[in-house]
Design a protein around this motif. Structure first.
Motif, PDB file in Angstrom:
ATOM      1  N   GLY A  15      13.944   4.587   0.178  1.00 29.67           N
ATOM      2  CA  GLY A  15      13.980   3.805  -0.761  1.00 29.67           C
ATOM      3  C   GLY A  15      12.640   3.658  -1.226  1.00 29.67           C
ATOM      4  O   GLY A  15      12.347   3.476  -2.519  1.00 29.67           O
ATOM      5  N   MET A  16      11.424   3.836  -0.832  1.00 33.72           N
ATOM      6  CA  MET A  16       9.989   3.646  -1.188  1.00 33.72           C
ATOM      7  C   MET A  16       9.976   4.841  -2.205  1.00 33.72           C
ATOM      8  O   MET A  16       9.295   4.769  -3.060  1.00 33.72           O
ATOM      9  N   THR A  17      10.443   6.043  -1.840  1.00 30.17           N
ATOM     10  CA  THR A  17       9.983   7.288  -2.659  1.00 30.17           C
ATOM     11  C   THR A  17      10.976   7.102  -3.898  1.00 30.17           C
ATOM     12  O   THR A  17      10.363   7.297  -4.838  1.00 30.17           O
ATOM     13  N   ARG A  18      12.076   6.853  -3.877  1.00 25.99           N
ATOM     14  CA  ARG A  18      12.845   6.565  -5.172  1.00 25.99           C
ATOM     15  C   ARG A  18      12.430   5.487  -5.791  1.00 25.99           C
ATOM     16  O   ARG A  18      12.148   5.595  -7.187  1.00 25.99           O
ATOM     17  N   SER A  54      -7.455   3.187 -21.130  1.00 22.12           N
ATOM     18  CA  SER A  54      -7.312   2.076 -19.777  1.00 22.12           C
ATOM     19  C   SER A  54      -6.166   1.911 -19.679  1.00 22.12           C
ATOM     20  O   SER A  54      -5.353   1.552 -20.303  1.00 22.12           O
ATOM     21  N   TYR A  55      -5.885   2.093 -18.023  1.00 21.30           N
ATOM     22  CA  TYR A  55      -4.649   1.611 -17.507  1.00 21.30           C
ATOM     23  C   TYR A  55      -4.843   0.795 -16.363  1.00 21.30           C
ATOM     24  O   TYR A  55      -5.907   1.213 -15.546  1.00 21.30           O
ATOM     25  N   ALA A  56      -4.254  -0.157 -16.042  1.00 21.90           N
ATOM     26  CA  ALA A  56      -4.424  -1.017 -14.683  1.00 21.90           C
ATOM     27  C   ALA A  56      -3.065  -1.323 -14.399  1.00 21.90           C
ATOM     28  O   ALA A  56      -1.945  -1.562 -15.098  1.00 21.90           O
ATOM     29  N   ASP A  57      -2.888  -1.224 -12.937  1.00 24.65           N
ATOM     30  CA  ASP A  57      -1.652  -1.715 -12.317  1.00 24.65           C
ATOM     31  C   ASP A  57      -1.775  -2.094 -10.999  1.00 24.65           C
ATOM     32  O   ASP A  57      -2.910  -1.885 -10.333  1.00 24.65           O
ATOM     33  N   GLN A  58      -0.840  -2.589 -10.232  1.00 25.50           N
ATOM     34  CA  GLN A  58      -0.950  -3.101  -9.103  1.00 25.50           C
ATOM     35  C   GLN A  58       0.308  -3.756  -8.545  1.00 25.50           C
ATOM     36  O   GLN A  58       1.414  -3.994  -9.559  1.00 25.50           O
ATOM     37  N   ILE A  59       0.722  -3.429  -7.413  1.00 20.52           N
ATOM     38  CA  ILE A  59       1.759  -4.175  -6.599  1.00 20.52           C
ATOM     39  C   ILE A  59       1.387  -5.386  -6.280  1.00 20.52           C
ATOM     40  O   ILE A  59       0.698  -5.696  -5.097  1.00 20.52           O
ATOM     41  N   VAL A  60       1.835  -6.327  -7.025  1.00 19.60           N
ATOM     42  CA  VAL A  60       1.388  -8.000  -6.684  1.00 19.60           C
ATOM     43  C   VAL A  60       2.036  -8.695  -5.759  1.00 19.60           C
ATOM     44  O   VAL A  60       1.636  -9.452  -4.888  1.00 19.60           O
ATOM     45  N   LYS A  61       3.482  -8.202  -5.400  1.00 21.19           N
ATOM     46  CA  LYS A  61       4.202  -8.873  -4.665  1.00 21.19           C
ATOM     47  C   LYS A  61       5.306  -7.907  -3.465  1.00 21.19           C
ATOM     48  O   LYS A  61       5.892  -6.990  -4.325  1.00 21.19           O
ATOM     49  N   ALA A 104      21.941  -6.588   6.886  1.00 23.95           N
ATOM     50  CA  ALA A 104      20.761  -5.438   6.580  1.00 23.95           C
ATOM     51  C   ALA A 104      19.618  -6.416   6.149  1.00 23.95           C
ATOM     52  O   ALA A 104      19.877  -7.369   5.634  1.00 23.95           O
ATOM     53  N   ASP A 105      18.614  -5.631   6.594  1.00 25.78           N
ATOM     54  CA  ASP A 105      17.103  -6.002   5.872  1.00 25.78           C
ATOM     55  C   ASP A 105      17.076  -5.498   4.600  1.00 25.78           C
ATOM     56  O   ASP A 105      17.597  -4.445   4.026  1.00 25.78           O
ATOM     57  N   ALA A 106      16.356  -6.322   3.709  1.00 26.52           N
ATOM     58  CA  ALA A 106      15.991  -5.517   2.440  1.00 26.52           C
ATOM     59  C   ALA A 106      14.494  -5.855   1.910  1.00 26.52           C
ATOM     60  O   ALA A 106      13.969  -6.986   2.486  1.00 26.52           O
ATOM     61  N   ILE A 107      13.937  -5.046   1.017  1.00 32.51           N
ATOM     62  CA  ILE A 107      12.631  -5.305   0.635  1.00 32.51           C
ATOM     63  C   ILE A 107      12.901  -5.254  -0.865  1.00 32.51           C
ATOM     64  O   ILE A 107      13.379  -4.662  -1.522  1.00 32.51           O
ATOM     65  N   ARG A 108      11.816  -6.249  -1.358  1.00 23.56           N
ATOM     66  CA  ARG A 108      11.728  -6.108  -2.776  1.00 23.56           C
ATOM     67  C   ARG A 108      10.234  -6.521  -3.188  1.00 23.56           C
ATOM     68  O   ARG A 108       9.569  -6.881  -2.372  1.00 23.56           O
ATOM     69  N   GLY A 109       9.915  -6.118  -4.525  1.00 23.95           N
ATOM     70  CA  GLY A 109       8.412  -6.139  -4.813  1.00 23.95           C
ATOM     71  C   GLY A 109       8.477  -5.937  -6.427  1.00 23.95           C
ATOM     72  O   GLY A 109       9.418  -5.956  -7.167  1.00 23.95           O
ATOM     73  N   LEU A 110       7.117  -6.183  -6.693  1.00 16.20           N
ATOM     74  CA  LEU A 110       6.959  -6.308  -8.265  1.00 16.20           C
ATOM     75  C   LEU A 110       5.715  -5.468  -8.449  1.00 16.20           C
ATOM     76  O   LEU A 110       4.728  -5.686  -8.010  1.00 16.20           O
ATOM     77  N   ALA A 168       0.831  -1.165   0.077  1.00 13.36           N
ATOM     78  CA  ALA A 168      -0.123  -0.018  -0.204  1.00 13.36           C
ATOM     79  C   ALA A 168       0.957   1.245  -0.056  1.00 13.36           C
ATOM     80  O   ALA A 168       0.457   2.121  -0.737  1.00 13.36           O
ATOM     81  N   GLY A 169       2.011   1.338   0.855  1.00 14.23           N
ATOM     82  CA  GLY A 169       2.623   2.482   1.118  1.00 14.23           C
ATOM     83  C   GLY A 169       3.415   2.609  -0.550  1.00 14.23           C
ATOM     84  O   GLY A 169       3.579   3.884  -1.126  1.00 14.23           O
ATOM     85  N   ILE A 170       4.309   1.504  -1.272  1.00  9.37           N
ATOM     86  CA  ILE A 170       4.791   1.837  -2.361  1.00  9.37           C
ATOM     87  C   ILE A 170       3.668   2.421  -3.418  1.00  9.37           C
ATOM     88  O   ILE A 170       3.698   3.264  -4.388  1.00  9.37           O
ATOM     89  N   PHE A 171       2.345   1.678  -3.347  1.00 10.75           N
ATOM     90  CA  PHE A 171       1.416   2.331  -4.403  1.00 10.75           C
ATOM     91  C   PHE A 171       1.025   3.561  -4.353  1.00 10.75           C
ATOM     92  O   PHE A 171       0.904   4.166  -5.158  1.00 10.75           O
TER      93      PHE A 171
END
Length: 285
Positions: free
Chosen positions: A116-119, A242-249, A260-266, A20-23
């Motif tokens: 990191g989220m902002t960039r 029409s455009y559709a998108d989602q952060i699915v992972k 360190a910890d890390a986050i990854r997503g799609l 939700a934050g990234i989206f």
């Protein structure tokens, strides 16, 4: 920074919060793929890359004569003419390190956003904008292309913008909600045109500003650095695309090379121009 064992890190990571934050951050960065330019009516259907977004085709009802005595003849028209679809064909991944997952996710949704989220959101938005701009350009050139003289005199350049408006008027593009995305080069030239920067002539009650830079000739004007080469303006209405998108992972993991910890997503997305007659472009030779 404390080093947490894998089970503890997994317990404190909440994928829904990060997605939700990234989206949310991503939506704030979009220009060409934003809600001003594209409709986002069908994105709830997305689960993963390769999904198809199905859209019912709605036809314009026929206007007919009406006899107040005899009433209607025949049956009402069925305006659902089948369906069309587009594929969620793009997949962009992101990953970045964070010092403390729990601290960042406790503040997501407030004013704090990790760097990191902002960039990541900004880079994802740039890729999505370039993708949608390519789709719009491919469709709009087939309908309306106005040749642009980028170094023309102010009056000539203004007339070129008027030509775009006239082209959209001829296809009954809705007057309310029209946009014009301009390149930095075209915007720079327009800023030297008194008719563009004069709020009273641009249709705005405020001076034009950065970002959504105001209104001109009935268009909401925005600047984007992601337009295809030699394309300096895309204009139209969001009913066209029409455009559709989602952060699915999203997931947390422990990079092998760092303590360190890390986050990854799609991020997955797709777009399709449904009504190209409501688009126009300004291009140089």
């Amino acid at each position: 920074m404390a080093i947490f064992p894998a089970p503890q890190r997994a317990e404190r990571f909440i994928p829904e919060i990060w997605s939700a934050g990234i989206f949310y951050a991503l939506r704030g960065e979009l220009v060409v793929a934003s809600g001003l330019v594209c409709n986002h009516d069908y994105e709830g259907q997305i689960q993963d890359a390769g999904d198809k977004v199905r859209i019912p085709t709605v036809l314009d009802p026929t206007v007919e004569d009406y006899d107040p005595i005899a009433g209607f003849t025949g049956d009402p028209q069925d305006i659902i003419g089948g369906e069309t679809s587009f594929e969620i064909e793009e997949s962009k991944a992101f990953r970045f390190k964070v010092d403390d997952i729990a601290k960042v996710q406790s503040l997501i949704g407030g004013q704090y956003m990790s760097e990191g989220m902002t960039r990541a959101a900004r880079r994802l938005a740039e890729a999505a904008d370039a993708y949608v701009a390519g789709k719009i350009l491919a469709a709009s050139v087939a309908y309306k292309k106005v040749d642009l003289l980028l170094d023309a005199a102010p009056d000539v350049m203004w007339q070129q913008l008027v030509d775009v408006r006239v082209a959209l008027d001829k296809t009954n593009t809705p007057a309310t909600g029209r946009y014009m995305i301009v390149s930095p080069e075209l915007y720079g030239n327009l800023l030297m045109n008194p008719r563009f920067i004069d709020a009273s002539q641009s249709g705005s009650t405020e001076p034009l500003r950065n970002g959504l830079v105001g209104r001109a000739l009935g268009f909401d004007v925005v600047v984007a650095n992601t337009l295809p080469a030699k394309t300096h303006a895309i204009a139209g209405h969001k009913i066209a695309t029409s455009y559709a998108d989602q952060i699915v992972k999203t997931e947390a993991y422990r990079p092998e090379r760092w303590f360190a910890d890390a986050i990854r997503g799609l991020h997955v997305y797709g777009a399709r121009v449904m009504r190209g007659e409501h688009l126009a472009v300004l291009q140089t030779a």
